[in-house]
Design an enzyme around this catalytic site. Structure first.
Site, short mmCIF file in Angstrom:
data_model
loop_
_atom_site.label_atom_id
_atom_site.label_comp_id
_atom_site.label_asym_id
_atom_site.label_seq_id
_atom_site.Cartn_x
_atom_site.Cartn_y
_atom_site.Cartn_z
N LYS A 78 82.94 -37.72 35.19
CA LYS A 78 83.81 -38.69 35.87
C LYS A 78 84.97 -39.35 35.18
O LYS A 78 85.99 -39.62 35.66
CB LYS A 78 82.67 -39.91 36.15
CG LYS A 78 82.47 -41.05 35.06
CD LYS A 78 81.57 -42.10 35.49
CE LYS A 78 81.08 -43.07 34.34
NZ LYS A 78 82.33 -43.66 33.69
N THR A 79 84.73 -39.36 33.64
CA THR A 79 85.83 -39.85 32.91
C THR A 79 87.21 -38.91 33.02
O THR A 79 88.08 -39.28 32.94
CB THR A 79 85.58 -40.20 31.30
OG1 THR A 79 84.43 -41.21 31.72
CG2 THR A 79 86.81 -40.78 30.63
N ASP A 116 86.07 -48.39 37.54
CA ASP A 116 84.89 -47.68 36.70
C ASP A 116 83.66 -48.35 36.71
O ASP A 116 83.50 -49.60 36.71
CB ASP A 116 85.32 -47.04 35.61
CG ASP A 116 84.63 -46.25 34.71
OD1 ASP A 116 83.93 -45.42 35.44
OD2 ASP A 116 84.24 -45.97 33.45
N GLU A 117 82.53 -47.46 36.73
CA GLU A 117 81.33 -48.16 36.86
C GLU A 117 81.28 -49.21 37.99
O GLU A 117 80.69 -50.30 37.50
CB GLU A 117 81.03 -48.62 35.32
CG GLU A 117 81.16 -47.78 34.11
CD GLU A 117 79.90 -46.82 34.08
OE1 GLU A 117 78.99 -46.74 34.91
OE2 GLU A 117 79.79 -45.91 33.23
N GLN A 174 72.45 -45.14 39.21
CA GLN A 174 72.51 -45.96 37.83
C GLN A 174 72.81 -47.30 37.57
O GLN A 174 73.34 -47.82 36.51
CB GLN A 174 73.54 -44.87 36.84
CG GLN A 174 73.06 -43.74 36.70
CD GLN A 174 73.78 -42.73 35.97
OE1 GLN A 174 73.88 -43.03 34.64
NE2 GLN A 174 74.79 -41.90 36.46
N ARG A 214 69.30 -38.37 30.34
CA ARG A 214 70.09 -38.49 29.16
C ARG A 214 69.75 -37.11 28.42
O ARG A 214 70.54 -36.90 27.56
CB ARG A 214 69.69 -39.74 28.02
CG ARG A 214 69.65 -40.91 28.83
CD ARG A 214 71.23 -41.30 29.32
NE ARG A 214 71.24 -41.04 30.55
CZ ARG A 214 72.38 -40.95 31.15
NH1 ARG A 214 73.77 -40.93 30.56
NH2 ARG A 214 72.53 -40.77 32.38
#
Length: 757
Positions: A32-33, A220-221, A251, A605
């Protein structure tokens, strides 16, 4: 530079879609970044958008800095003009530049938590409320909690938000606090967001100016935004409609910090003709890991469906080990790490151990130390370095040595008793002038003049505890005595009254410390406080292997702290009902869904391997807690999970066995050969019964038991009973005992039973 090179089709689509509302559902490890930074670069390089017309916000300064650097690496110095900040930094910028439109001075001060507490302390003093008994930090936390509520921002009645356990008018303190901030031309962190919303609502001129300055918005987020942040984004983008939000509803794990999952779930309702693009390729984890994570998360109803594809191929199955107790679990983790390091040439930094609460770290730390495995704690301190543990140890040290002035002054006003520095200085001066130690000054009440009542109370507490200590070990267990310290000192009561997330975590840590003493006294039945203090001091003073390998350590952390990170091998521990999901979350559907999202975060993770671990029992000073595997394990299909069963991995050694000074010896942790590893699909069993295949038959009677079926016994708590079933082998022998109308199951090894004729 070709901005679209090395992007997959969905990533390209997200980068190129610049006009109108866009929701990018970015699953774990989906890049995503990269998409955000390339989208900003595309706007500048290909769409000729001025860098200063772009507004981007994320949640941490580190993330904002990384985003800015990555943009500049693509577009050059022009990228420095892009507005990339955290939400709070953006709010400060807006209020300083436009705040005068609603009467705010541009030179306002921002109060941090310490400043807030100072304001509240002065208010309490003015209201003649003892600020030493009612912690300003507790009130500040409650004020912040209320300000995070949607109802507060909308001017609703606050009465149902106000805590009712204070012995004073909380709303009066709240109002005086708000007045104090206004008079001081100051804002707390909540105010920065709230005042920004007020500005955007009340000043059309300011809003218009901002909308002219910023034309393209990226958030973002987005799943972590609270109500104020949601409104700021909505108002700013209401004219251009060019808003792009990036996030993953699966998330969203921070509701306790005000995050509202509805913001991302309702995006299409908030913005007409919104486009949704899902980043489906996961570049972090293998298929086996992602399939297991998806199997768990799809049980949530509050989510958007996604088809996540593993770029890296099939990989290994998820592995589940159910150990017989908590030390078996930690031993399995340590031995697996040692085995993988040797077999697959992995480094310590490749491993991470996750747990639901910080208190669970203690046993893993003990075993890591024993095996010489360097580790680091992320987002918290090592167990024996935590304040509450050091405080209780200081009580023990002083009770065994009244000349220990360092420990005395650590505990004399802990919890707060109104014994300030001035009184402590008087005690020290008098002790020096008379050639005696400080405790004798307190115990003999040698101070003249005005003496705080708390000093007398402290004397009474210490004298009472020292009298009690004389009964160890003949009539009182060491673990019971330490629990008495936490009660008689008022330490536990103080934490209970605080009733915050932090204080509840400290209580869990104290209980885990008492558990460690319980285990210690099993191996040292005649242990005295002096002996324990000696051994714990030697144990905690050992050089931590981390000091020699700071850049190559095993990572230990809570799952909340793991978000955004990745490791080749992950151990997700404590996978039991009421541990994970947490006992405080199982009665609320919303809370349970957040626990499931937390499990999803933990699993995703892992890059190459994920191990889930649970125990059949967890022992403590309060007794034995029989555990059931977490429902999240049963949600993973049998064909996706390999089952390991750890048989009798830890036992309490006899006095003749070798163990180190703190009781953790090699003989206590031998695992033998192998773990009875079978694939669930080969066993042809369903997901709930997979483990039972590797257990002894439930009908098996173990001749090694000291009891027989139908034998009458006496239990210290439940009284007279009769053995009705004996099952299991070795250390796992279980006794089912009938006490008239009720039946109880006990582990024979850990249950004090007396035979009756």
């Amino acid at each position: 530079m070709d901005l679209l090179k090395n992007l997959n089709n969905n990533q390209k689509e997200a980068v190129l879609h610049t006009e109108g509302p866009l929701l990018i559902l970015a699953g774990a490890g989906s890049g995503k970044t990269r998409v955000i930074t390339h989208r900003i670069a595309h706007l500048i390089n290909d769409k000729n958008v001025k860098p200063y017309n772009i507004f981007a916000v994320t949640f941490t300064n580190k993330a904002a800095e990384e985003m800015k650097n990555r943009v500049m690496s693509i577009v050059g110095p022009a990228g420095n003009s892009v507005f990339i900040k955290t939400f709070h930094s953006a709010a400060v910028y807006i209020l300083r530049r436009f705040g005068e439109h609603i009467g705010l001075s541009s030179n306002f001060t921002i109060y941090d938590s310490k400043d807030q507490e100072d304001v509240i302390k002065r208010i309490l003093i003015s209201m003649k409320i003892d600020h030493k008994k009612i912690k300003p930090s507790t009130i500040a936390s409650k004020i912040s909690e209320i300000k995070d509520k949607e109802g507060y921002l909308e001017g609703m009645d606050l009465s149902h938000f106000v805590p009712d356990y204070f012995a004073f008018d909380f709303m009066e303190v709240f109002e005086k606090y708000e007045e104090g901030l206004k008079n001081n031309n100051a804002m707390d962190f909540n105010d920065l967001l709230i005042k920004t919303v007020h500005l955007l609502r009340r000043s059309e001129t300011a809003l218009s100016d901002m909308q002219y300055m910023w034309r393209y918005f990226m958030i973002d987020e987005y799943q972590d935004t609270n109500y104020s942040q949601y409104l700021i984004a909505k108002y700013l983008a209401s004219h251009s409609k060019n808003i792009c939000v990036v996030g993953d509803d699966d998330q969203s794990i921070y509701s306790w910090r005000g995050a509202d999952i509805r913001n991302i779930l309702n995006f299409e309702k908030d913005y007409e003709r919104a486009r949704i693009i899902t980043l489906e390729e996961n570049y972090r984890s293998t298929k086996g890991i992602l399939d297991a994570a998806h199997a768990v998360i799809q049980n949530n109803s509050q989510r958007k469906n996604k088809n996540i594809i593993a770029f890296r191929g099939d990989g290994e199955h998820v592995k589940w080990c159910q150990a017989n107790n908590e030390y078996g679990e930690a031993d399995f983790v340590a031995n697996t790490i040692l085995s993988l390091k040797n077999r697959e040439n992995l480094s310590n930094r490749d491993f991470a151990v996750f747990y639901r609460t910080n208190a669970q770290s203690r046993i893993f730390e003990d075993v890591m130390r024993r095996e010489g495995l360097p580790y680091r704690i992320i987002g918290g301190q090592k167990f024996y370095d935590r304040k509450e543990i050091k405080d209780i140890i200081a009580y023990l040290k002083f009770l065994t040595n009244n000349s220990d002035t360092v420990s005395l002054f650590r505990i004399v006003n802990t919890p707060v008793r109104g014994i300030g520095n001035a009184t402590q200085d008087k005690v020290t001066e008098l002790a020096r002038s008379m050639g005696i130690n400080e405790w004798k000054v307190i115990d003999d009440e040698l101070i003249t003049g005005r003496i705080p009542k708390g000093l007398y109370d402290f004397k009474q507490i210490i004298n009472s505890l020292q009298k009690e200590m004389k009964n160890i070990p003949a009539g009182l267990k060491l673990s019971e005595f330490v629990k008495s310290i936490t009660d008689k000192s008022g330490y536990r009561k103080s934490l209970n009254e605080d009733n915050s997330l932090e204080s509840n975590a400290r209580i869990d840590n104290i209980d885990e410390f008492i558990n460690s003493i319980y285990e210690y006294e099993q191996m040292n039945p005649d242990a005295t406080p002096e002996q324990f203090i000696q051994d714990i001091s030697l144990y905690t003073s050992e050089q931590n292997p981390e000091e020699e390998h700071k850049d190559n350590c095993i990572t230990l952390m809570t799952i909340h702290n793991a978000k955004g990170l990745e490791f080749p091998v992950v151990f997700l521990t404590g996978m039991e009902e009421n541990t994970f999901p947490h006992k405080l979350c199982v009665d609320s559907e919303d809370a349970l869904e957040e626990e499931r999202r937390l499990c999803y975060v933990g699993i995703t993770r892992a890059m190459d391997q994920i191990y889930l671990t649970s125990t059949e029992i967890r022992r403590s000073f309060a007794g034995i807690d029989y555990k059931q595997p977490s429902r999240f394990i049963s949600e993973i299909p049998a064909e996706l999970i390999d089952v390991k069963h750890q048989q009798s991995t830890h036992h309490i050694p006899e006095r003749s066995e070798s163990y180190n000074s703190f009781g953790y010896g090699k003989s206590s942790f031998s695992t033998g050969t192998g773990y009875n590893l079978k694939r669930a699909s080969e066993l042809n069993v369903n997901k709930k019964s997979a483990v039972s295949e590797s257990r002894p038959s439930q009908s098996q009677t173990d001749s090694s038991s000291t009891f027989e079926v139908n034998e009458r016994v006496m239990h210290p708590k439940f009284g007279t009973g009769r053995v009705v079933k004996i099952e299991g082998t070795g250390d796992n022998v279980k006794l089912t005992i009938s006490f008239g109308i009720t039946k109880k199951v006990f582990m024979e090894k850990y249950t004090p039973l007396e035979k009756l004729n």
